[in-house]
Design an enzyme around this catalytic site. Structure first.
Site, PDB file in Angstrom:
ATOM      1  N   LYS A  52       1.073  -1.588   0.070  1.00 56.24           N
ATOM      2  CA  LYS A  52      -0.230   0.156  -0.091  1.00 56.24           C
ATOM      3  C   LYS A  52       0.947   1.305  -0.162  1.00 56.24           C
ATOM      4  CE  LYS A  52      -2.189  -0.770   4.101  1.00 56.24           C
ATOM      5  NZ  LYS A  52      -1.429  -2.446   4.171  1.00 56.24           N
ATOM      6  N   THR A  53       1.718   1.311   0.878  1.00 56.60           N
ATOM      7  CA  THR A  53       2.283   2.889   0.678  1.00 56.60           C
ATOM      8  C   THR A  53       3.278   2.713  -0.023  1.00 56.60           C
ATOM      9  OG1 THR A  53       2.554   2.233   3.565  1.00 56.60           O
ATOM     10  CG2 THR A  53       4.595   3.602   2.857  1.00 56.60           C
ATOM     11  N   ASP A 245      -2.166   7.975   3.595  1.00 51.87           N
ATOM     12  CA  ASP A 245      -1.443   6.430   3.996  1.00 51.87           C
ATOM     13  C   ASP A 245      -1.907   6.358   5.453  1.00 51.87           C
ATOM     14  OD1 ASP A 245      -0.248   3.906   3.906  1.00 51.87           O
ATOM     15  OD2 ASP A 245       1.539   4.682   4.153  1.00 51.87           O
ATOM     16  N   GLU A 246      -2.313   4.679   5.586  1.00 49.95           N
ATOM     17  CA  GLU A 246      -3.035   4.952   6.854  1.00 49.95           C
ATOM     18  C   GLU A 246      -4.555   4.923   7.192  1.00 49.95           C
ATOM     19  OE1 GLU A 246      -1.724   2.059   9.156  1.00 49.95           O
ATOM     20  OE2 GLU A 246       0.858   2.524   8.368  1.00 49.95           O
ATOM     21  N   GLN A 276      -5.916  -3.408  10.826  1.00 49.31           N
ATOM     22  CA  GLN A 276      -4.481  -3.032  11.784  1.00 49.31           C
ATOM     23  C   GLN A 276      -5.281  -1.308  11.863  1.00 49.31           C
ATOM     24  OE1 GLN A 276      -0.150  -2.699   9.458  1.00 49.31           O
ATOM     25  NE2 GLN A 276      -1.809  -3.707   7.675  1.00 49.31           N
ATOM     26  N   ARG A 620       5.414  -7.494  11.005  1.00 49.93           N
ATOM     27  CA  ARG A 620       6.195  -6.160  11.030  1.00 49.93           C
ATOM     28  C   ARG A 620       7.616  -7.255  10.422  1.00 49.93           C
ATOM     29  NH1 ARG A 620       4.216  -3.064   9.100  1.00 49.93           N
ATOM     30  NH2 ARG A 620       1.581  -4.213   9.402  1.00 49.93           N
TER      31      ARG A 620
HETATM   32  P1  ATP Z   1       1.605  -2.166   6.261  1.00 49.55           P
HETATM   33  O1  ATP Z   1       0.094  -2.319   5.613  1.00 49.55           O
HETATM   34  O2  ATP Z   1       2.450  -2.598   6.866  1.00 49.55           O
HETATM   35  O3  ATP Z   1       1.698  -0.855   6.035  1.00 49.55           O
HETATM   36  P2  ATP Z   1       1.915  -2.285   3.065  1.00 49.55           P
HETATM   37  O4  ATP Z   1       0.485  -2.229   2.752  1.00 49.55           O
HETATM   38  O5  ATP Z   1       2.339  -0.991   2.846  1.00 49.55           O
HETATM   39  O6  ATP Z   1       2.215  -2.820   4.400  1.00 49.55           O
HETATM   40  P3  ATP Z   1       4.519  -1.547   1.846  1.00 49.55           P
HETATM   41  O7  ATP Z   1       5.073  -1.398   2.939  1.00 49.55           O
HETATM   42  O8  ATP Z   1       4.110  -0.789   0.835  1.00 49.55           O
HETATM   43  O9  ATP Z   1       3.622  -2.942   2.507  1.00 49.55           O
HETATM   44  O10 ATP Z   1       5.745  -3.055   1.396  1.00 49.55           O
HETATM   45  C1  ATP Z   1       6.005  -4.092   2.538  1.00 49.55           C
HETATM   46  C2  ATP Z   1       6.797  -4.415   1.547  1.00 49.55           C
HETATM   47  O11 ATP Z   1       6.902  -5.196  -0.550  1.00 49.55           O
HETATM   48  C3  ATP Z   1       8.269  -3.285   0.891  1.00 49.55           C
HETATM   49  O12 ATP Z   1       9.272  -4.215   1.393  1.00 49.55           O
HETATM   50  C4  ATP Z   1       8.059  -3.600  -0.264  1.00 49.55           C
HETATM   51  O13 ATP Z   1       9.005  -2.116  -0.928  1.00 49.55           O
HETATM   52  C5  ATP Z   1       7.837  -4.641  -1.051  1.00 49.55           C
HETATM   53  N1  ATP Z   1       6.745  -4.682  -1.760  1.00 49.55           N
HETATM   54  C6  ATP Z   1       5.684  -3.998  -2.363  1.00 49.55           C
HETATM   55  N2  ATP Z   1       4.991  -4.491  -3.570  1.00 49.55           N
HETATM   56  C7  ATP Z   1       6.191  -4.663  -4.487  1.00 49.55           C
HETATM   57  C8  ATP Z   1       6.022  -5.131  -6.229  1.00 49.55           C
HETATM   58  N3  ATP Z   1       5.501  -4.965  -6.272  1.00 49.55           N
HETATM   59  N4  ATP Z   1       7.535  -5.151  -6.228  1.00 49.55           N
HETATM   60  C9  ATP Z   1       8.339  -5.664  -5.092  1.00 49.55           C
HETATM   61  N5  ATP Z   1       8.775  -5.443  -3.655  1.00 49.55           N
HETATM   62  C10 ATP Z   1       7.054  -4.892  -3.665  1.00 49.55           C
HETATM   63 MG    MG Z   2       1.855   0.959   4.734  1.00 52.65          MG
END
Ligand code: ATP
Ligand code: MG
Length: 700
Positions: A52-53, A245-246, A276, A620
């Site tokens: 997402k982030t 975000d969040e 979350q 995490r």
């Molecule tokens: P959270 O809910 O914990 O905030 P999130 O959904 O925001 O998580 P991110 O932190 O954006 O997830 O991504 C998690 C990890 O996966 C990061 O290291 C990110 O770089 C990697 N990632 C996400 N999408 C891809 C992709 N398409 N290819 C490679 N790596 C990815």
């Molecule tokens: Mg995130």
């Protein structure tokens, strides 16, 4: 002798090359659709680690590539650190063109906008920000002023009053309803509480003080203000795109703000995960996510299910953990990553064995090549790391602590800041009160009288000097007058000015500190650091505003001493770990009554929030996850005795199956007895020996 003027062209500004982002290679289809979404509202709702982030970062890059001026993009995140990191990543994608993007927290952005637009709406631009502790102290003055508290001991205390007030402001639930729901024992005081709040509001306004809640409240009021074309439209017109975000942890006030900010356009992207949501206790509501498609008609909704963070065995455990949640909208997460070992569930005899295990294992992973900064120890509440902090210090392992008691919340740091704050805003009653009570010979009554006298002299600079103290306070009064005068005397702008001011304050204060507190040395060291940090700010106003808004979790947060780059372990509360990831994660104190906390136990909703919080903590981890719990907990409250503890209720039998059980040996003793329901065990030391291929011959 005239000649044509010589043209002098401006120098080309160094601009990092704009590289074309290969969205198809770096994002999956759903992520790419979201990142390159055109105009209009967009909701991304997806589980932990699904990117997402990352998608939000690419969306910023996409907008810049499309020619949206950076300064017209607003990125709202939960911490300033998160915003900085996301913008740094965007810069790596599209070069320095992204530098002008406005990124920060809701509160930080509110602060910026209020300084700029407040004066047009009746809010003097030189207001002082009250942090939570200051706000409670001011509430205490209102409580005393209302007189109600004297009549009955049962009247709510300042912290409770502030909690009710803040909850009311952030949730818009009427005070009466909050009392009925959370504090039925105070219902009889509803009217008096209303009076205290009215007085609190008046005091803040009289003294030009703004608390955290006011920041959001005033922002909402500004953007909602009519008539059209007025200030609300002008603020709304500052940005073409807003990204959040969040989003699951925003409250109704923040939803109102976003609505107001989008009255000129509808380019709002929000990202969140209902599983979350962990800030309901502060008024956050997942209704913001659930109602988004209704509130923003025609919103595009993107869901993501592929997890890129964790190994499948870790996901198996976290999927099971959250599958027990009462309400749930997100789906099972999967990964294409292969391999990885099952997470560890570690039974320790007692808390000190738990600590020893964590430190040993961290060192072991470190020797295997994992940098300290790629590891984190997480816990439910700040105080739960106390023993670990001592052990890490003793073993010379550098660490940074997030959440829990923050450096700037330490009493001695607040004491020193009080001096600067009365200089900055002579009407700052709370700071006056704090610093007067520090002075030898000045007690409650004298402090109150002095404040009263200053109010009568309209808080003029000389008002405190004119006040006549009782004989035993004369010396202190004289010293204070002299100090404040000397600080006011040359408000020059030389470098390190604020640090010099703190030095002068310390010439008076350090002796007081030695009188008042035990453990003097670390406190003095804190002040050394405070002084050094202050020297880096251009002036007092900037320094105080920065601290009030973003109390750094530790000095390295401020990049002081260059240790921001250092390889340090992170200790963090589960709340402060939100959105982050580490190669190895330790979750300690997975004990019922600790996680979930005992105060949540009576309430279904709170237990559910604790469960989601544990989910946040465990998700995490990228490659290594260890959950630890001590069988015996030393409890001074129960008469300095040990009590037998139960593993956290969230780790029920089914969830535990996703873990490998680890029992720690004590040298010379057999392994600890298993707690009920936990059978098959693993001998860690045997595992370590096996890892190095010498099963039989390791030293015992
Ligand atoms: P959270 O809910 O914990 O905030 P999130 O959904 O925001 O998580 P991110 O932190 O954006 O997830 O991504 C998690 C990890 O996966 C990061 O290291 C990110 O770089 C990697 N990632 C996400 N999408 C891809 C992709 N398409 N290819 C490679 N790596 C990815
Ligand atoms: Mg995130």
């Amino acid at each position: 002798m005239s000649s044509d003027p010589r043209p002098y062209p401006p120098r080309e500004r160094a601009v990092a090359p704009r590289r074309t982002v290969d969205f198809a290679a770096e994002l999956n289809d759903a992520q790419r659709a979201a990142a390159t979404h055109g105009d209009g509202p967009l909701l991304i709702v997806a589980g932990a680690g699904t990117g997402k982030t990352r998608t939000l970062v690419y969306r910023v890059a996409h907008l810049i590539e499309q020619g949206v001026p950076a300064a017209r993009i607003l990125l709202l995140t939960f911490t300033r650190r998160a915003a900085q990191e996301m913008l740094a990543r965007a810069e790596r994608l599209v070069g320095s063109h992204s530098r002008g993007v406005h990124g920060g927290t809701f509160h930080g952005t509110a602060h910026r906008l209020l300084r700029r637009f407040g004066p047009e709406a009746g809010l003097p631009g030189d207001f002082t920000i009250l942090d939570q502790g200051d706000a409670e102290d001011l509430m205490q003055l209102s409580r005393a002023g209302a007189g109600v508290a004297d009549k009955t001991k049962r009247f709510p205390k300042k912290a409770t009053l502030h909690h009710i007030y803040s909850r009311h402001v952030n949730t818009e639930i009427p005070v009466g309803a909050i009392l009925r729901e959370e504090f039925p024992r105070f219902i009889e005081f509803e009217e008096e509480i209303g009076k205290v709040f009215a007085d609190y509001t008046r005091r803040k306004q009289d003294r030009n003080l703004v608390d955290y809640d006011d920041l959001l409240l005033y922002w909402a009021m500004l953007v909602e203000s009519e008539p059209a074309r007025a200030i609300g439209d002008r603020i709304g017109a500052l940005y073409d795109h807003i990204l959040v975000d969040e989003y699951q942890d925003t409250n109704v006030l923040q939803a109102r703000i976003l609505k107001g900010m989008c009255r000129v356009h509808r380019n709002l992207t929000v990202v969140g995960d209902d599983a979350q949501s962990v800030y309901a206790f502060r008024g956050a509501t997942i209704r913001n996510i659930l109602d988004f498609p209704r509130d923003y008609h025609g919103a595009a909704v993107v869901t993501l299910e592929q997890n890129y963070r964790s190994t499948q065995p870790i996901l198996d455990a976290t999927n099971l953990l959250i599958s027990r949640a009462e309400e749930r909208y997100s789906k099972e997460l999967y990964t294409r990553r292969t391999g990885g070992e099952r997470p560890w569930l570690v039974t320790a005899q007692d808390d000190s064995q738990q600590t020893r295990f964590v430190v040993d294992r961290i060192l072991e992973l470190h020797e295997e090549g994992i940098p300290l900064r790629e590891m984190a120890v997480l816990f439910r509440a700040g105080y739960m790391s106390a023993e670990l902090e001592i052990e890490l210090t003793a073993r010379n392992i550098p660490f940074d602590k997030w959440g829990g008691l923050k450096f700037l919340e330490a009493a001695h740091v607040k004491d020193v800041l009080a001096f600067l704050r009365v200089l900055e805003n002579p009407r700052d009653e709370v700071s006056w009160y704090r610093l007067l009570l520090l002075m030898p010979g000045i007690g409650e009554t004298t402090a109150r009288n002095a404040i009263q006298a200053m109010a009568e002299h309209a808080w003029g600079h000389e008002a405190f000097g004119r006040f006549t103290p009782p004989p035993r306070a004369r010396e202190a009064h004289g010293a204070l007058v002299q100090l404040l005068e000397s600080l006011r005397a040359n408000p020059g702008a030389e470098e390190g000015r604020v640090g010099i001011e703190i030095g002068r304050v310390r010439a008076l204060y350090d002796d007081i500190l030695k009188e008042r507190y035990d453990r003097v040395e670390p406190r003095l060291a804190d002040l050394e650091r405070l002084q050094a940090i202050a020297s880096g700010y251009p002036d007092r106003t900037t320094f105080l505003s920065a601290l009030a808004l973003e109390p750094p979790a530790s000095t390295s947060d401020l990049g002081f001493g260059g240790d921001a780059e250092d390889d340090v372990l992170v200790l963090s509360t589960a709340h402060s770990a939100k959105g982050r990831e580490w190669d190895a994660v330790f979750l300690i104190w997975a004990v019922d009554g600790w996680f979930p906390m005992s105060r949540a136990l009576g309430d279904e909703e709170q237990i559910e929030e604790e469960r989601r919080l544990m989910y946040v903590a465990m998700t995490r981890a990228r490659n290594h996850l260890a959950v630890t719990f001590p069988l015996n907990v030393y409890s001074s409250r129960r008469g300095a005795d040990y009590s037998f503890s139960q593993v956290s209720r969230f780790l029920d039998r089914g969830v535990r199956k996703a873990f490998q059980r680890v029992v720690l040996e004590t040298p010379g003793e057999p392994a600890a007895a298993e707690p009920p329901g936990i059978t098959s065990t693993v001998d860690v030391r045997a595992m370590l020996r096996a890892r190095f291929g010498g099963a039989g011959d390791a030293p015992g």
